[in-house]
Enzyme design. Structure first.
Site, PDB file in Angstrom:
ATOM      1  N   ASP A   1       0.815  -1.220   0.000  1.00  8.89           N
ATOM      2  CA  ASP A   1       0.000   0.000   0.000  1.00  8.89           C
ATOM      3  C   ASP A   1       0.847   1.268   0.000  1.00  8.89           C
ATOM      4  O   ASP A   1       0.472   2.277   0.589  1.00  8.89           O
ATOM      5  CB  ASP A   1      -0.963   0.018   1.212  1.00  8.89           C
ATOM      6  CG  ASP A   1      -1.764  -1.263   1.302  1.00  8.89           C
ATOM      7  OD1 ASP A   1      -2.277  -1.698   0.261  1.00  8.89           O
ATOM      8  OD2 ASP A   1      -1.860  -1.839   2.404  1.00  8.89           O
TER       9      ASP A   1
ATOM     10  N   LYS B   1       1.958   2.211  -5.255  1.00 10.84           N
ATOM     11  CA  LYS B   1       2.671   1.789  -6.472  1.00 10.84           C
ATOM     12  C   LYS B   1       1.888   2.090  -7.742  1.00 10.84           C
ATOM     13  O   LYS B   1       2.463   2.443  -8.766  1.00 10.84           O
ATOM     14  CB  LYS B   1       2.978   0.282  -6.413  1.00 10.84           C
ATOM     15  CG  LYS B   1       4.045  -0.057  -5.396  1.00 10.84           C
ATOM     16  CD  LYS B   1       4.253  -1.544  -5.283  1.00 10.84           C
ATOM     17  CE  LYS B   1       3.145  -2.265  -4.586  1.00 10.84           C
ATOM     18  NZ  LYS B   1       3.005  -2.028  -3.162  1.00 10.84           N
TER      19      LYS B   1
HETATM   20  P1  IMP Z   1      -2.401 -12.879   1.691  1.00 12.51           P
HETATM   21  O1  IMP Z   1      -1.443 -12.337   0.686  1.00 12.51           O
HETATM   22  O2  IMP Z   1      -3.835 -12.627   1.339  1.00 12.51           O
HETATM   23  O3  IMP Z   1      -2.119 -14.319   2.022  1.00 12.51           O
HETATM   24  O4  IMP Z   1      -2.160 -12.081   3.068  1.00 12.51           O
HETATM   25  C1  IMP Z   1      -0.951 -12.208   3.816  1.00 12.51           C
HETATM   26  C2  IMP Z   1      -0.588 -10.872   4.484  1.00 12.51           C
HETATM   27  O5  IMP Z   1      -0.211  -9.950   3.468  1.00 12.51           O
HETATM   28  C3  IMP Z   1      -1.738 -10.214   5.234  1.00 12.51           C
HETATM   29  O6  IMP Z   1      -1.199  -9.505   6.334  1.00 12.51           O
HETATM   30  C4  IMP Z   1      -2.306  -9.231   4.230  1.00 12.51           C
HETATM   31  O7  IMP Z   1      -2.965  -8.160   4.852  1.00 12.51           O
HETATM   32  C5  IMP Z   1      -1.028  -8.772   3.531  1.00 12.51           C
HETATM   33  N1  IMP Z   1      -1.234  -8.311   2.158  1.00 12.51           N
HETATM   34  C6  IMP Z   1      -1.411  -9.069   1.058  1.00 12.51           C
HETATM   35  N2  IMP Z   1      -1.518  -8.296  -0.034  1.00 12.51           N
HETATM   36  C7  IMP Z   1      -1.377  -7.032   0.377  1.00 12.51           C
HETATM   37  C8  IMP Z   1      -1.353  -5.774  -0.308  1.00 12.51           C
HETATM   38  O8  IMP Z   1      -1.452  -5.680  -1.527  1.00 12.51           O
HETATM   39  N3  IMP Z   1      -1.190  -4.676   0.487  1.00 12.51           N
HETATM   40  C9  IMP Z   1      -1.023  -4.760   1.837  1.00 12.51           C
HETATM   41  N4  IMP Z   1      -1.015  -5.906   2.499  1.00 12.51           N
HETATM   42  C10 IMP Z   1      -1.197  -7.038   1.787  1.00 12.51           C
END
Ligand code: IMP
Length: 434
Positions: free
Chosen positions: A15, A18
């Site tokens: 976040d 980008k």
């Molecule tokens: P997942 O990628 O959905 O498995 O989430 C794993 C961790 O990465 C969690 O803490 C999510 O909140 C974080 N996360 C995944 N994608 C993003 C993103 O694009 N921005 C911020 N946090 C992310």
């Protein structure tokens, strides 16, 4: 001289803004390539007062003549991608084989991956990762496991797809029923839906690695667009509170199918403060009025999940680790405007544990460290209308100078608002901007 590619990655917990920077740089590139993650990402671009929020679509899609690539390192949820294509087309941004290519080798996020993501999170109780529940972890698990994986290329082969779906659903039904008591999925229905997705995506599917390698040989310029941020990298982030792919610049060669030298200039995105969604260590977190103020001023709510983001001061010690990992050439500083109105600002320059300075940062051992801060004066005026470095208040210039000094890298671009033109080109050497 050969053209220089450019890689844009996040240096914090995602976040960092980008989407806007990729959009600004895309006009000088022939290809914009997503190489990691999936629909967990939320990249937004504001054009003429209209906001576009994308999860899978590369942010070069708004530029005529740019070919956008979803490469092999991405996990593709066809329902989300087709929804984005439809929505963009409806809003006057046509998407088709001329401007979007999808890798045969990218893995497909299936409905049972999304279901597993939610069920696994629930079963973790207090040990939740706080995933986006987009099925990212379960899909990458199947990719690594091989036996239960479906790749985009499989969607183009009817009989292979039928055999795979039947076999996989049988296994998933047994597992889900035993672990969670879930009702059985109907293999026929999953197959029909997946076939339909494949039929719609087929014209855009190809060997994107080969396409990009040919582009390199032809001297075309490529931008690699990272997802998430370095501290969420599967190997180099705050494990296990991370996502499931290599999201630093180290992920580019493998995730896009290009030689390591193709990474080119590396632009590291750093937010003027820090945010994090989901669980895991966050040494500079301000779970207080300061954090709430940053959240409200910065509209820090997740693009993908709508969750309020945890907010805190800039952690230059952690960002330095990310800069070194990816060999960042220059920084793009985003959301500087959000910090207007604070009397003073803090930057974390190091950690201490048990009274001793931490020499080498280990992201898996960030819990319980004590932050060493330096304090800088804040500024009161809004920055939205600043278009050159000289337009910024002296204190904001000093904040930027301090970041350059602490990270030993120039700040090339400064973003002072969500709109395309709210940008200051500063100490950049990025081709097309300098
Ligand atoms: P997942 O990628 O959905 O498995 O989430 C794993 C961790 O990465 C969690 O803490 C999510 O909140 C974080 N996360 C995944 N994608 C993003 C993103 O694009 N921005 C911020 N946090 C992310």
């Amino acid at each position: 001289m050969p053209v220089q590619n450019v890689t844009v990655i996040g240096l914090q917990w995602g976040d960092e803004g980008k989407g806007k920077v990729v959009d600004s740089l895309a006009r000088n590139c022939r290809y914009v390539v997503r190489f990691c993650g999936g629909a967990n990402a939320g990249h937004s671009v504001n054009i003429a007062g209209e906001r576009f929020a994308m999860h899978l679509m590369p942010c070069g899609i708004f530029h005529a003549g740019v070919i956008n690539v979803i490469a092999n390192g991405v996990v593709v949820d066809p329902a989300v991608l087709l929804g984005e294509i439809e929505e963009l087309t409806r809003r006057g941004v046509p998407v088709g084989p001329a401007n979007l290519r999808i890798s045969l080798a990218a893995h497909v996020v299936m409905p049972y991956h999304r279901q597993a993501d939610s069920l696994e999170e629930q079963s973790r109780g207090a040990g939740k990762i706080g995933t986006t529940t987009r099925g990212i972890g379960p899909c990458y698990s199947d990719k690594a496991g091989r036996f239960l994986a479906i790749r985009v290329g499989d969607l183009l082969d009817d009989s292979l797809l039928a055999e795979k779906v039947k076999r996989i659903i049988e296994v998933k039904n047994r597992t889900f029923s035993a672990l969670y008591g879930s009702a059985a999925m109907d293999a026929g229905q999953v197959l029909a839906e997946t076939r339909e997705f494949g039929r719609k995506l087929a014209p855009m599917v190809c060997n994107t690695g080969a396409l990009l390698r040919r582009a390199i040989a032809d001297g075309e310029r490529i931008m690699f667009e990272g997802g998430q941020g370095t501290m969420l990298d599967i190997d180099h982030g705050t494990y296990p509170f991370v996502t499931s792919s290599l999201v630093s610049a180290c992920g580019v060669p493998g995730g896009a199918g290009v030689p390591p030298k193709a990474v080119g200039q590396v632009v590291g995105l750093v937010k003027a403060y820090t945010t994090r969604v989901g669980a895991g260590p966050f040494p500079t977190e301000q779970d207080n009025a300061i954090g709430s103020c940053i959240r409200e001023r910065g509209r820090e709510y997740g693009t993908t999940t709508g969750r309020p983001r945890r907010c805190g001061w800039l952690d230059a010690f952690a960002v330095r680790y990310a800069v070194e990992l990816s060999g960042v050439d220059e920084l793009a500083l985003s959301l500087l405007d959000v910090l207007s109105g604070f009397d003073e600002l803090k930057i974390c320059t190091g950690y201490r544990r048990g009274g001793k300075a931490v020499e080498l940062l280990d992201p898996a051992r960030m819990d319980g460290v004590e932050c060493v801060y330096e304090t800088l004066p804040g500024w009161s005026g809004e920055l939205d209308n600043c278009r050159s470095f000289g337009d910024l208040p002296a204190e904001a210039r000093r904040y930027v100078d301090r970041i350059e000094h602490l990270l030993s890298r120039p700040v090339g671009i400064i973003s002072v608002g969500p709109q395309r033109d709210q940008i200051i080109i500063h100490n950049t050497k990025v081709v097309g901007l300098s």
